[in-house]
Design a protein around this motif. Structure first.
Motif, PDB file in Angstrom:
ATOM      1  N   LEU A 149       0.852  -1.192   0.000  1.00  0.00           N
ATOM      2  CA  LEU A 149       0.000   0.000   0.000  1.00  0.00           C
ATOM      3  C   LEU A 149       0.887   1.241   0.000  1.00  0.00           C
ATOM      4  N   VAL A 150       0.362   2.313  -0.581  1.00  0.00           N
ATOM      5  CA  VAL A 150       1.053   3.601  -0.579  1.00  0.00           C
ATOM      6  C   VAL A 150       0.503   4.402   0.589  1.00  0.00           C
ATOM      7  N   GLY A 162       1.004  -5.007 -12.966  1.00  0.00           N
ATOM      8  CA  GLY A 162       0.677  -6.426 -12.918  1.00  0.00           C
ATOM      9  C   GLY A 162       0.334  -6.941 -11.540  1.00  0.00           C
ATOM     10  N   CYS A 163      -0.201  -6.075 -10.689  1.00  0.00           N
ATOM     11  CA  CYS A 163      -0.608  -6.489  -9.350  1.00  0.00           C
ATOM     12  C   CYS A 163      -2.112  -6.714  -9.311  1.00  0.00           C
ATOM     13  N   LEU A 164      -2.545  -7.631  -8.472  1.00  0.00           N
ATOM     14  CA  LEU A 164      -3.944  -7.649  -8.086  1.00  0.00           C
ATOM     15  C   LEU A 164      -4.211  -6.377  -7.286  1.00  0.00           C
ATOM     16  N   VAL A 216      -2.022  -5.164  -4.174  1.00  0.00           N
ATOM     17  CA  VAL A 216      -1.925  -3.800  -3.658  1.00  0.00           C
ATOM     18  C   VAL A 216      -3.304  -3.352  -3.202  1.00  0.00           C
ATOM     19  N   ILE A 217      -3.382  -2.793  -1.992  1.00  0.00           N
ATOM     20  CA  ILE A 217      -4.633  -2.220  -1.490  1.00  0.00           C
ATOM     21  C   ILE A 217      -4.594  -0.720  -1.759  1.00  0.00           C
ATOM     22  N   ASN A 237       8.921   0.165  -9.111  1.00  0.00           N
ATOM     23  CA  ASN A 237       9.630  -0.990  -8.554  1.00  0.00           C
ATOM     24  C   ASN A 237       8.978  -1.455  -7.256  1.00  0.00           C
ATOM     25  N   PHE A 238       8.475  -0.500  -6.480  1.00  0.00           N
ATOM     26  CA  PHE A 238       7.767  -0.863  -5.246  1.00  0.00           C
ATOM     27  C   PHE A 238       6.519  -1.670  -5.556  1.00  0.00           C
ATOM     28  N   TYR A 239       5.718  -1.208  -6.503  1.00  0.00           N
ATOM     29  CA  TYR A 239       4.504  -1.949  -6.852  1.00  0.00           C
ATOM     30  C   TYR A 239       4.842  -3.384  -7.230  1.00  0.00           C
ATOM     31  N   ARG A 240       5.921  -3.552  -8.001  1.00  0.00           N
ATOM     32  CA  ARG A 240       6.262  -4.884  -8.511  1.00  0.00           C
ATOM     33  C   ARG A 240       6.799  -5.822  -7.431  1.00  0.00           C
ATOM     34  N   LEU A 241       7.001  -5.301  -6.233  1.00  0.00           N
ATOM     35  CA  LEU A 241       7.365  -6.170  -5.105  1.00  0.00           C
ATOM     36  C   LEU A 241       6.164  -6.963  -4.595  1.00  0.00           C
ATOM     37  N   ASN A 242       4.970  -6.519  -4.982  1.00  0.00           N
ATOM     38  CA  ASN A 242       3.756  -7.038  -4.366  1.00  0.00           C
ATOM     39  C   ASN A 242       2.888  -7.813  -5.347  1.00  0.00           C
TER      40      ASN A 242
END
Length: 344
Positions: free
Chosen positions: A180-181, A272-274, A250-251, A242-247
């Motif tokens: 999450l951001v 490419g995150c749910l 994402v909420i 890059n942070f998003y792609r760690l997960n």
């Protein structure tokens, strides 16, 4: 065409991010784009290829006098530039645009229903009245304004830089990664999300990744419930992507403006995150993970759905997300916005 965009200042807000890029894209489409801002020659946080015109910024002890002076200088500079089109994106700049000569095409790019952010009844009324001004409204969501004033000429969401926000490698892992951001503002709902994760996530094999902001009280809450988490400071879009792609998930939920365009929602989808969200683009899809509004109980239900999902279920959701987000490239978005500038 000569296009003017008045800003109150350069900062890191999402609205300024959108306008900086939109100005660049409209320049690519052949327009002369000028950003007018009261300031001292400070470079914008979000780079733009538009021409920046700094008006004289008054600095005295009287905040009201400074405000009126700065607005007048903005209005005068735009008027003297003899532009064809002016685009406001904030309720205070909307008044500046409305007072320009009638020969100018006047637009209001509504990226938020700013009444909900007012500190008192006066600030709320000042924001509300701008939606009644004789400006052509372009909105980033069909439902962003309440029905009585929801009159617009077009819907144009913000764009996504697909060269930066591209899909992650979807590698199945026993440890579920949830991102999450974080934001400081209470209405962004960071604390509410963390409270749900602390209650739901105990004794589950999860890692929570949090970017941008994490308060000390929320750190203590995560520690107290034994939730493994990692915090990431973000300085630019590349780091954010890059942070998003760690997960894997994402909420991207918040407490206000259900259904409005939301950058974390869109960017996470592009990476490419749910995504679980009560915002667009997800809410305009048939996703099993969309929310009508933020509700802790329903959020837990969506998290359970994620935990129980098969690889087939996840891949199907990601495929649908990709179809939706492919229409949010800046090339497509800017051309759509440009098409409305010719509707007189």
């Amino acid at each position: 065409m000569k296009i003017a965009i008045p800003l109150l200042g350069f900062g890191r807000a999402g609205g300024q991010r959108v306008l900086s890029r939109l100005a660049s894209e409209l320049s690519i489409l052949g327009h002369d784009v000028y950003i007018f801002v009261p300031g001292d020659g400070v470079e914008p946080y979000y780079p733009t290829s538009a021409t920046i015109i700094n008006t004289v910024k008054k600095k005295s002890r009287s905040k009201i006098f400074n405000l009126l002076h700065n607005y007048f200088k903005l209005w005068l500079a735009i008027k003297d530039k003899d532009v064809d089109v002016v685009i406001a994106n904030h309720h205070l700049t909307a008044y500046i645009v409305a007072l320009l000569p009638n020969k100018v095409q006047k637009y209001y790019y509504v990226q938020a229903y700013e009444v909900v952010f007012g500190y008192n009844i006066i600030s709320k009324m000042l924001a509300y009245f701008t939606y009644l001004l004789p400006l052509k409204k372009i909105v980033n969501s069909e439902t962003i304004l309440p029905p009585p004033i929801n009159k617009f000429i077009g819907v144009v969401p913000a764009g996504i830089d697909m060269d930066i926000f591209y899909p992650r490698d979807n590698v199945s892992c026993d440890i579920k990664t949830i991102g999450l951001v974080g934001r400081k503002e209470p209405h962004k709902g960071t604390r509410d999300i963390i409270q749900v994760l602390c209650r739901w996530g105990q004794n589950k094999n999860i890692i929570v990744n949090i970017a941008v902001y994490l308060s000390n009280s929320d750190k203590a809450l995560l520690d107290r419930h034994g939730i493994e988490y990692h915090f990431y400071e973000i300085s630019n879009d590349t780091q954010l992507a890059n942070f998003y792609r760690l997960n894997e998930l994402v909420i991207a939920t918040g407490l206000v403006e259900d259904g409005a365009f939301h950058y974390p929602c869109a960017e996470a989808m592009a990476c490419g995150c749910l995504v679980i969200s009560n915002y667009a683009p997800l809410t305009s899809s048939s996703s099993h993970y969309k929310l009508a509004t933020f509700d802790p109980t329903i959020l837990e239900q969506k998290l359970n759905k994620y935990i129980d999902a098969t690889r087939f279920d996840i891949d199907a959701e990601l495929k649908d997300n990709h179809k939706i987000i492919s229409n949010y490239s800046w090339e497509i978005v800017s051309k759509k916005f440009n098409s409305y500038l010719h509707k007189i």
